[in-house]
Write a protein that holds these residues in place. Sequence first.
Motif, PDB file in Angstrom:
ATOM      1  N   GLN A 384      -5.988  -2.350  -5.281  1.00  0.00           N
ATOM      2  CA  GLN A 384      -6.214  -3.731  -5.347  1.00  0.00           C
ATOM      3  C   GLN A 384      -5.943  -3.857  -7.153  1.00  0.00           C
ATOM      4  O   GLN A 384      -6.343  -3.336  -8.030  1.00  0.00           O
ATOM      5  CB  GLN A 384      -7.609  -4.120  -4.857  1.00  0.00           C
ATOM      6  N   SER A 385      -5.007  -5.158  -7.412  1.00  0.00           N
ATOM      7  CA  SER A 385      -4.789  -5.661  -8.645  1.00  0.00           C
ATOM      8  C   SER A 385      -6.133  -6.047  -9.183  1.00  0.00           C
ATOM      9  O   SER A 385      -7.064  -6.644  -8.689  1.00  0.00           O
ATOM     10  CB  SER A 385      -3.798  -6.831  -8.682  1.00  0.00           C
ATOM     11  N   LYS A 386      -6.335  -5.796 -10.565  1.00  0.00           N
ATOM     12  CA  LYS A 386      -7.762  -6.059 -11.326  1.00  0.00           C
ATOM     13  C   LYS A 386      -7.641  -7.633 -11.517  1.00  0.00           C
ATOM     14  O   LYS A 386      -8.655  -8.109 -11.524  1.00  0.00           O
ATOM     15  CB  LYS A 386      -7.659  -5.422 -12.610  1.00  0.00           C
ATOM     16  N   LYS A 387      -6.223  -8.300 -11.413  1.00  0.00           N
ATOM     17  CA  LYS A 387      -6.535  -9.700 -11.596  1.00  0.00           C
ATOM     18  C   LYS A 387      -6.893 -10.540 -10.447  1.00  0.00           C
ATOM     19  O   LYS A 387      -7.386 -11.698 -10.588  1.00  0.00           O
ATOM     20  CB  LYS A 387      -5.351  -9.849 -12.184  1.00  0.00           C
ATOM     21  N   TRP A 392      -1.805  -6.435  -4.578  1.00  0.00           N
ATOM     22  CA  TRP A 392      -1.974  -5.136  -4.700  1.00  0.00           C
ATOM     23  C   TRP A 392      -1.292  -4.583  -6.176  1.00  0.00           C
ATOM     24  O   TRP A 392      -0.450  -5.346  -6.681  1.00  0.00           O
ATOM     25  CB  TRP A 392      -0.995  -4.358  -3.572  1.00  0.00           C
ATOM     26  N   ALA A 393      -1.763  -3.370  -6.706  1.00  0.00           N
ATOM     27  CA  ALA A 393      -0.987  -3.049  -7.554  1.00  0.00           C
ATOM     28  C   ALA A 393      -0.405  -1.441  -7.312  1.00  0.00           C
ATOM     29  O   ALA A 393      -1.116  -0.836  -6.538  1.00  0.00           O
ATOM     30  CB  ALA A 393      -2.093  -2.674  -9.008  1.00  0.00           C
ATOM     31  N   ALA A 409       1.170  -5.381   3.528  1.00  0.00           N
ATOM     32  CA  ALA A 409       1.373  -4.125   2.962  1.00  0.00           C
ATOM     33  C   ALA A 409      -0.230  -3.352   2.966  1.00  0.00           C
ATOM     34  O   ALA A 409      -1.168  -4.153   2.654  1.00  0.00           O
ATOM     35  CB  ALA A 409       1.935  -3.926   1.596  1.00  0.00           C
ATOM     36  N   ARG A 410      -0.258  -2.029   2.973  1.00  0.00           N
ATOM     37  CA  ARG A 410      -1.460  -1.314   3.004  1.00  0.00           C
ATOM     38  C   ARG A 410      -1.470  -0.213   1.779  1.00  0.00           C
ATOM     39  O   ARG A 410      -0.132   0.222   1.415  1.00  0.00           O
ATOM     40  CB  ARG A 410      -1.635  -0.504   4.142  1.00  0.00           C
ATOM     41  N   ILE A 411      -2.530   0.200   1.492  1.00  0.00           N
ATOM     42  CA  ILE A 411      -2.552   1.039   0.490  1.00  0.00           C
ATOM     43  C   ILE A 411      -1.973   2.255   0.952  1.00  0.00           C
ATOM     44  O   ILE A 411      -2.136   2.697   2.169  1.00  0.00           O
ATOM     45  CB  ILE A 411      -4.165   1.489   0.066  1.00  0.00           C
ATOM     46  N   VAL A 441       6.860   1.471   8.160  1.00  0.00           N
ATOM     47  CA  VAL A 441       7.053   1.990   6.582  1.00  0.00           C
ATOM     48  C   VAL A 441       5.788   3.256   6.378  1.00  0.00           C
ATOM     49  O   VAL A 441       6.061   4.197   5.781  1.00  0.00           O
ATOM     50  CB  VAL A 441       7.284   1.261   5.424  1.00  0.00           C
ATOM     51  N   ALA A 442       4.649   2.474   6.888  1.00  0.00           N
ATOM     52  CA  ALA A 442       3.169   3.358   6.467  1.00  0.00           C
ATOM     53  C   ALA A 442       3.574   4.665   6.975  1.00  0.00           C
ATOM     54  O   ALA A 442       4.002   4.867   8.177  1.00  0.00           O
ATOM     55  CB  ALA A 442       2.286   2.552   6.965  1.00  0.00           C
TER      56      ALA A 442
END
Length: 442
Positions: A384-387, A392-393, A409-411, A441-442
């Motif tokens: 997860q993005s810090k912001k 996501w990041a 989208a997933r990790i 895609v996952a």
Amino acid sequence: MRYFLETYGCQMNVADSELVAGLLAGCGYQRTSDPLNAQLILLNTCAIRDKAEATAQSRLGRFAQIKRKDPAVLIGVLGCMAQNLGDHLLESKPYIDFVLGPDRYRRLPEIIARRQHDPQHIVDTRLSRFEVYDDLFPSRAGGINAWISIMRGCDKFCTFCIVPFTRGRERSRSLDGIVAEATEAVRQGFPEVTLLGQNVNSYRHEEHRFPELLQAVAAVPGLRRIRFTSPHPSDVDERMLQVMAGHQNICKSIHLPLQAGADRVLRRMNRTYTRDQFVALAQRIREVMPGCSISTDIIVGFPGETPEDFEKTLEVMRVVQFDSAFTFKYSLRTGTKAAEYEDQVPETEKQTRLEELLVLQKSIGLARNLALVGRVVEVLVEKQSKKSAAQWAGRTDGNKWVVFDKGSARIKDFIQVHLDGSFGVALKGQLVNTPEDYHAVA
Ligand code: SAH
Ligand code: SF4
Ligand code: F3S
């Protein structure tokens, strides 16, 4: 028994801590994230600069308080500072139960057991010419990337660096052992591996060199991303670049430590390349792999570095256009050759040079990122993005962080992102397809 293990320093130390965790798990020890809840406290330390040692010293001060309350707690110091200071650590910190250098971790279970009834403190900092822990299995916390240590030690003896003393001589693991570990990492669900070594590309085991190893790892079924760090510029050869270019799953990103731009300084550092050779290598890398990211390490204020020498470092940065740079003020390491040089640079001067370098790299890094805006790139979703919790990041193949709205989208998904801007070191963008498309895609 519950143990707490904290790690400082480079990825080699992170990988070593995973080996230690594997060893302890094998003996039935349980890990805890709270030192107050542990019967054994382990600190895996770094010695690369003053600050790294100071951090370890202050953490040990904290652990001493815990032990004062409960004297049965065992405290062990591992890693490069342990190796570097050895017995001296006990002189100032008699509460430390044992000190183990990086080649002695196999002894841990035995030492813990012994120290529980033996009043003798234990210090073992013997270095080995052979230890590569080939048969030990690391215990990984999970996540995206599996660190795989492929060689240990360093024979380069750059005059500023303590690593050859704390890590000993170069030695490599078997190619089969490494491929087996990469295969296992994929089976456990890691989409990415990073091959590690103090001098990763001086890998040599029997007739195998680094390019063959890369090729063998790239052939591991299901392995989507391969990274490696840190290579030494003098050990990069054309074959290595061709193998990188020829495999889609080898990330197009190289860490190429420059250290300094003036030949005079490079010579005194014992870096074994000239400014021109370095620049030519960087150009060749981007010729063979257009768009390949190049990151670097730079030291300012090496003994005898004049303002003109420093100017040459800035000049190489302008010519090469690094994607990112780790920059350090020279820190004197007792026992190294450069510690004997008499022309040490004053601290204030180092600070001024560091700031100048940071300003320049910031603008170069931003320009490199902005050049990607408008493109669609593949991103591996990592966290997860810090912001924002809605974003996501993830990283590109070129090791750039990209932040984007989560959609569906997933990790661990590999997704396509349309880049639409850059803030500082990271990029931002939008998922390209409709979110539903990503399930497949996952
Ligand atoms: N083996 C790696 C380096 C590991 S140390 C390599 O050669 O690339 C990581 C970085 O720390 C080095 O590249 C160098 O830039 C920096 N470093 C090492 N010793 C240092 C010292 N005494 N003072 C400041 N920086 C140092
Ligand atoms: Fe240190 Fe140089 Fe070895 Fe890197 S190559 S670990 S900087 S001695
Ligand atoms: Fe530090 Fe040792 Fe790594 S000195 S940088 S932990 S090799």
